[in-house]
Structures are given as C-alpha cells and as structure tokens.
Design a protein around this motif. Structure first.
Motif, PDB file in Angstrom:
ATOM      1  N   LEU A 107      41.975  36.459  44.871  1.00 28.16           N
ATOM      2  CA  LEU A 107      41.686  37.428  43.819  1.00 28.16           C
ATOM      3  C   LEU A 107      41.271  36.655  42.566  1.00 28.16           C
ATOM      4  CD1 LEU A 107      44.686  39.912  44.246  1.00 28.16           C
ATOM      5  CD2 LEU A 107      42.643  39.618  45.671  1.00 28.16           C
ATOM      6  N   VAL A 108      39.997  36.773  42.195  1.00 31.03           N
ATOM      7  CA  VAL A 108      39.455  35.993  41.086  1.00 31.03           C
ATOM      8  C   VAL A 108      39.537  36.776  39.777  1.00 31.03           C
ATOM      9  CG1 VAL A 108      37.398  34.827  40.193  1.00 31.03           C
ATOM     10  CG2 VAL A 108      37.904  34.756  42.644  1.00 31.03           C
ATOM     11  N   ARG A 109      40.286  36.243  38.838  1.00 30.04           N
ATOM     12  CA  ARG A 109      40.470  36.831  37.506  1.00 30.04           C
ATOM     13  C   ARG A 109      40.794  38.324  37.541  1.00 30.04           C
ATOM     14  NH1 ARG A 109      36.123  33.570  37.313  1.00 30.04           N
ATOM     15  NH2 ARG A 109      34.669  35.320  37.370  1.00 30.04           N
ATOM     16  N   PRO A 110      41.757  38.738  38.351  1.00 28.64           N
ATOM     17  CA  PRO A 110      42.114  40.173  38.405  1.00 28.64           C
ATOM     18  C   PRO A 110      42.624  40.636  37.044  1.00 28.64           C
ATOM     19  CG  PRO A 110      43.793  38.847  39.483  1.00 28.64           C
ATOM     20  CD  PRO A 110      42.654  37.923  39.193  1.00 28.64           C
ATOM     21  N   GLN A 111      42.324  41.882  36.702  1.00 26.19           N
ATOM     22  CA  GLN A 111      42.615  42.374  35.359  1.00 26.19           C
ATOM     23  C   GLN A 111      43.878  43.231  35.279  1.00 26.19           C
ATOM     24  OE1 GLN A 111      38.689  44.161  35.103  1.00 26.19           O
ATOM     25  NE2 GLN A 111      38.109  42.740  33.506  1.00 26.19           N
ATOM     26  N   MET A 112      44.227  43.911  36.338  1.00 25.28           N
ATOM     27  CA  MET A 112      45.364  44.826  36.295  1.00 25.28           C
ATOM     28  C   MET A 112      46.398  44.453  37.354  1.00 25.28           C
ATOM     29  SD  MET A 112      43.405  48.472  35.778  1.00 25.28           S
ATOM     30  CE  MET A 112      44.971  49.346  35.670  1.00 25.28           C
ATOM     31  N   GLY A 113      47.652  44.353  36.901  1.00 30.87           N
ATOM     32  CA  GLY A 113      48.720  44.028  37.832  1.00 30.87           C
ATOM     33  C   GLY A 113      48.833  45.045  38.948  1.00 30.87           C
ATOM     34  N   GLU A 114      48.574  46.314  38.632  1.00 33.89           N
ATOM     35  CA  GLU A 114      48.660  47.360  39.651  1.00 33.89           C
ATOM     36  C   GLU A 114      47.708  47.089  40.809  1.00 33.89           C
ATOM     37  OE1 GLU A 114      48.361  47.774  36.443  1.00 33.89           O
ATOM     38  OE2 GLU A 114      49.622  49.405  35.688  1.00 33.89           O
ATOM     39  N   ASN A 115      46.511  46.612  40.494  1.00 34.15           N
ATOM     40  CA  ASN A 115      45.543  46.339  41.556  1.00 34.15           C
ATOM     41  C   ASN A 115      45.938  45.125  42.396  1.00 34.15           C
ATOM     42  OD1 ASN A 115      43.813  48.479  41.059  1.00 34.15           O
ATOM     43  ND2 ASN A 115      42.667  47.362  39.508  1.00 34.15           N
ATOM     44  N   ILE A 116      46.586  44.141  41.764  1.00 38.05           N
ATOM     45  CA  ILE A 116      47.081  42.994  42.533  1.00 38.05           C
ATOM     46  C   ILE A 116      48.155  43.463  43.510  1.00 38.05           C
ATOM     47  CG2 ILE A 116      48.194  40.739  42.417  1.00 38.05           C
ATOM     48  CD1 ILE A 116      47.076  40.456  39.569  1.00 38.05           C
ATOM     49  N   GLY A 117      49.064  44.309  43.022  1.00 37.35           N
ATOM     50  CA  GLY A 117      50.115  44.829  43.896  1.00 37.35           C
ATOM     51  C   GLY A 117      49.554  45.666  45.027  1.00 37.35           C
TER      52      GLY A 117
ATOM     53  N   ALA B  82      52.430  44.339  39.105  1.00 36.97           N
ATOM     54  CA  ALA B  82      52.009  43.982  40.462  1.00 36.97           C
ATOM     55  C   ALA B  82      53.170  44.144  41.430  1.00 36.97           C
ATOM     56  CB  ALA B  82      51.486  42.546  40.494  1.00 36.97           C
ATOM     57  N   VAL B  83      54.347  43.723  41.005  1.00 28.95           N
ATOM     58  CA  VAL B  83      55.540  43.837  41.849  1.00 28.95           C
ATOM     59  C   VAL B  83      55.850  45.300  42.136  1.00 28.95           C
ATOM     60  CG1 VAL B  83      58.018  43.404  41.977  1.00 28.95           C
ATOM     61  CG2 VAL B  83      56.487  41.648  41.055  1.00 28.95           C
ATOM     62  N   ALA B  84      55.731  46.159  41.121  1.00 27.74           N
ATOM     63  CA  ALA B  84      56.038  47.580  41.287  1.00 27.74           C
ATOM     64  C   ALA B  84      55.114  48.239  42.298  1.00 27.74           C
ATOM     65  CB  ALA B  84      55.936  48.286  39.938  1.00 27.74           C
ATOM     66  N   LEU B  85      53.824  47.888  42.258  1.00 26.30           N
ATOM     67  CA  LEU B  85      52.863  48.504  43.179  1.00 26.30           C
ATOM     68  C   LEU B  85      52.908  47.879  44.564  1.00 26.30           C
ATOM     69  CD1 LEU B  85      50.620  50.756  42.844  1.00 26.30           C
ATOM     70  CD2 LEU B  85      51.854  50.076  40.787  1.00 26.30           C
ATOM     71  N   ALA B  86      53.396  46.642  44.671  1.00 23.52           N
ATOM     72  CA  ALA B  86      53.413  45.973  45.974  1.00 23.52           C
ATOM     73  C   ALA B  86      54.406  46.615  46.923  1.00 23.52           C
ATOM     74  CB  ALA B  86      53.740  44.494  45.801  1.00 23.52           C
ATOM     75  N   SER B  87      55.468  47.217  46.382  1.00 23.22           N
ATOM     76  CA  SER B  87      56.482  47.879  47.196  1.00 23.22           C
ATOM     77  C   SER B  87      57.025  46.906  48.238  1.00 23.22           C
ATOM     78  CB  SER B  87      55.895  49.129  47.848  1.00 23.22           C
ATOM     79  OG  SER B  87      56.877  49.890  48.495  1.00 23.22           O
ATOM     80  N   GLY B  88      56.931  47.240  49.526  1.00 23.11           N
ATOM     81  CA  GLY B  88      57.481  46.397  50.586  1.00 23.11           C
ATOM     82  C   GLY B  88      56.734  45.109  50.814  1.00 23.11           C
TER      83      GLY B  88
ATOM     84  N   VAL C  24      38.338  34.247  51.341  1.00 24.11           N
ATOM     85  CA  VAL C  24      37.574  35.465  51.036  1.00 24.11           C
ATOM     86  C   VAL C  24      37.827  35.801  49.571  1.00 24.11           C
ATOM     87  CG1 VAL C  24      37.096  37.856  51.650  1.00 24.11           C
ATOM     88  CG2 VAL C  24      37.906  36.256  53.406  1.00 24.11           C
ATOM     89  N   MET C  25      36.780  35.739  48.747  1.00 29.51           N
ATOM     90  CA  MET C  25      36.926  35.976  47.311  1.00 29.51           C
ATOM     91  C   MET C  25      36.656  37.432  46.938  1.00 29.51           C
ATOM     92  SD  MET C  25      35.331  32.738  45.240  1.00 29.51           S
ATOM     93  CE  MET C  25      33.687  32.806  45.974  1.00 29.51           C
ATOM     94  N   PHE C  26      37.498  37.956  46.066  1.00 27.33           N
ATOM     95  CA  PHE C  26      37.332  39.304  45.518  1.00 27.33           C
ATOM     96  C   PHE C  26      37.290  39.178  43.995  1.00 27.33           C
ATOM     97  CE2 PHE C  26      38.222  41.441  49.511  1.00 27.33           C
ATOM     98  CZ  PHE C  26      38.964  40.492  50.206  1.00 27.33           C
ATOM     99  N   GLY C  27      36.312  39.826  43.365  1.00 26.50           N
ATOM    100  CA  GLY C  27      36.122  39.667  41.933  1.00 26.50           C
ATOM    101  C   GLY C  27      36.961  40.590  41.085  1.00 26.50           C
ATOM    102  N   PRO C  28      36.938  40.361  39.761  1.00 30.56           N
ATOM    103  CA  PRO C  28      37.683  41.231  38.839  1.00 30.56           C
ATOM    104  C   PRO C  28      37.150  42.658  38.854  1.00 30.56           C
ATOM    105  CG  PRO C  28      36.254  39.709  37.637  1.00 30.56           C
ATOM    106  CD  PRO C  28      36.232  39.281  39.066  1.00 30.56           C
TER     107      PRO C  28
ATOM    108  N   SER D 181      30.599  51.025  43.539  1.00 29.85           N
ATOM    109  CA  SER D 181      31.798  50.306  43.132  1.00 29.85           C
ATOM    110  C   SER D 181      32.990  50.625  44.029  1.00 29.85           C
ATOM    111  CB  SER D 181      32.148  50.654  41.684  1.00 29.85           C
ATOM    112  OG  SER D 181      33.339  49.997  41.297  1.00 29.85           O
ATOM    113  N   LEU D 182      33.670  49.578  44.499  1.00 26.69           N
ATOM    114  CA  LEU D 182      34.897  49.723  45.273  1.00 26.69           C
ATOM    115  C   LEU D 182      36.065  49.167  44.473  1.00 26.69           C
ATOM    116  CD1 LEU D 182      33.964  48.636  48.928  1.00 26.69           C
ATOM    117  CD2 LEU D 182      34.612  50.914  48.170  1.00 26.69           C
ATOM    118  N   ASN D 183      37.183  49.839  44.515  1.00 23.73           N
ATOM    119  CA  ASN D 183      38.408  49.322  43.921  1.00 23.73           C
ATOM    120  C   ASN D 183      38.798  48.031  44.632  1.00 23.73           C
ATOM    121  OD1 ASN D 183      41.592  49.274  44.288  1.00 23.73           O
ATOM    122  ND2 ASN D 183      41.132  50.147  42.292  1.00 23.73           N
ATOM    123  N   LEU D 184      39.416  47.106  43.879  1.00 20.75           N
ATOM    124  CA  LEU D 184      39.831  45.819  44.436  1.00 20.75           C
ATOM    125  C   LEU D 184      40.644  45.995  45.715  1.00 20.75           C
ATOM    126  CD1 LEU D 184      40.306  42.753  44.367  1.00 20.75           C
ATOM    127  CD2 LEU D 184      42.147  43.158  42.711  1.00 20.75           C
ATOM    128  N   ALA D 185      41.663  46.841  45.672  1.00 26.09           N
ATOM    129  CA  ALA D 185      42.518  47.040  46.838  1.00 26.09           C
ATOM    130  C   ALA D 185      41.760  47.666  47.999  1.00 26.09           C
ATOM    131  CB  ALA D 185      43.719  47.908  46.468  1.00 26.09           C
TER     132      ALA D 185
END
Length: 249
Positions: free
Chosen positions: A10-20, A48-54, A114-118, A145-149
């Motif tokens: 994940l390259v320069r992700p902007q939102m923790g929710e999307n990382i999770g 990110a932790v909150a959205l990652a759940s399990g 596999v790289m995913f952009g911001p 446009s596709l969401n990161l997740a």
C-alpha cells in the motif's frame, strides 16, 4: 504461507480505515504479507485496527517502509495497479492474469509485489516505472475509480481462485534467478551515473524524463541476476575503452 504468496504494498495510503479494510480483504483470501509505504496519518493507526476487525494480525505484522524502492528491494517481479493511462510502455494485464503469473513466478522461487496507490490520485508515474507490468480492471469508463480495499479484494480473489490451477507457462532459468528490486535499482544508478558523465542526458530540461524512461526500461525487461551482471560488465568495459581512447589522443 509467507513464502508462497505475493506481498501487497500500500503506497502512501491516506486513510486508516482503508488500510484496515484492505487487511480484511487480504485475509479473506489467506493473504497476510502487507507492506505499508509512508502512510499519511502515521503508523500504527488506530482507525486501521478498528476496520481490520479479525484481520488485525496483518497490521501487527505489516512492514513499514519510507519509500517505494525500499518496499520493492527484495521483489523480483512487481505489478502496479492503476486505472489511468501512464504513457509508459508496459504489459497491461487483468487481475486474473496477474495473479496467474504471480503463482507461476513464486512457484519458480521468485518474490512478487503488488502495488496499490493512495486513494486520492493513485500511484505516480515514478512509482509505476520500476514495475514489470500494470494491472488494470475493466470498469465503467465514466467512473473508473476503485476504492483501495476493492482493488485489493479483486486481486486477492483472483489469487485464491488460481490456487489449484496448473501453470500454462513457466520460465526456464539457466542456472540463475530473477534480479531483485535492489539489484535493478543499483543497475539503474550505475547507468545513470556513467551516462551523466558522458553527457547523455541532454538537454537538461529533458534529463529527468530520460532517466524515468530508463528506469521504466529496466523494470519492463524482467532481468535475471546474470543479465544484471552482464549489463554492469558492458558499461564498465565501455568506460575503460573510452578512458583508453582519451589517453591515446
């Protein structure tokens, strides 16, 4: 598991929710090698932790990098996901074909990234340049446009789907292996340094564009370690020959 799967970067992700959410998407398909490059809101990230759940374990074990070259340093083949035409000459593959190729490469001992952009604008051309191929999804051209997740989910799904497939094509490596990202970075630096000395990057206004073209070329060639050593040797011999000519004059 870790030795037999690609790293999702994940390259320069902007939102923790999307990382999770990306972590959840990865773990849905048994993928747990996450790399995070220069996250905007720092690391670790509570959202990110909150959205990652399990799938929180993925975040605990995720590797943090300052820049893209560092994140790719051990990769022998890299895919870059993008929805836009970059003006770079590269193979463009679907997620299905990309994950099929990833399994083939990993089966031969390679390391795939596999790289995913911001979220806001995606990967920059400088990020895409060192990649071997581009992953593109056939979506509505009026809304590409596709969401990161979502993008992570598509690639993860295709990775799992090809788990039981037989590779239709393999690369026969003649007593060598694919060059790593670090080896390609050093090769590019060697050529840039020597070509700079030779006055190749002219005019100055075009120098950066010419260097980007060269970095794109190294990424596209899918070089082995033997190839890299040969190209280093070619440049060294050319420099020796040029220095010898100067002494004779």
């Amino acid at each position: 598991m870790r030795a037999s799967q690609p790293a999702f970067i994940l390259v320069r992700p902007q939102m923790g929710e999307n990382i999770g959410a990306a972590a959840r998407a990865m773990w849905n398909f048994g993928l747990d090698r996450m790399r995070v490059v220069a996250p905007r809101d720092g690391w670790p990230n509570e959202r990110a932790v909150a959205l990652a759940s399990g799938a929180g374990r993925l975040l605990d074990e995720a590797q943090l990098f300052d820049d893209v070259p560092s994140a790719l340093s051990d990769c022998t083949y890299v895919f870059a996901t993008t929805a836009r035409d970059r003006g770079l000459t590269k193979p463009i593959v679907t997620p299905e074909r990309a994950m099929e190729q990833a399994r083939e490469i990993i089966a031969q001992g390679g390391k795939v990234g596999v790289m995913f952009g911001p979220e806001r604008a995606g990967l920059e051309n400088a990020d895409v340049a060192p990649a071997n191929a581009v992953i593109s999804v056939d979506v509505n051209p009026a809304f590409p446009s596709l969401n990161l997740a979502q993008c992570v989910l598509l690639c993860g799904y295709e990775w799992q789907r090809h788990g039981a497939s037989v590779a239709p094509e393999v690369m026969a490596l003649a007593k060598t292996e694919f060059a790593s990202g670090l080896e390609l970075e050093k090769l590019g630096a060697h050529y840039e340094e020597r070509l700079e000395e030779a006055g190749f990057f002219w005019p100055p206004a075009k120098a950066e564009s010419m260097k980007l073209t060269l970095r794109n070329l190294w990424g596209r060639l899918n070089l082995t370690r033997a190839d890299v050593q040969t190209l280093h040797g070619v440049m060294r011999q050319m420099v020796r020959w040029a220095e010898g000519r100067r002494k004779d004059l």
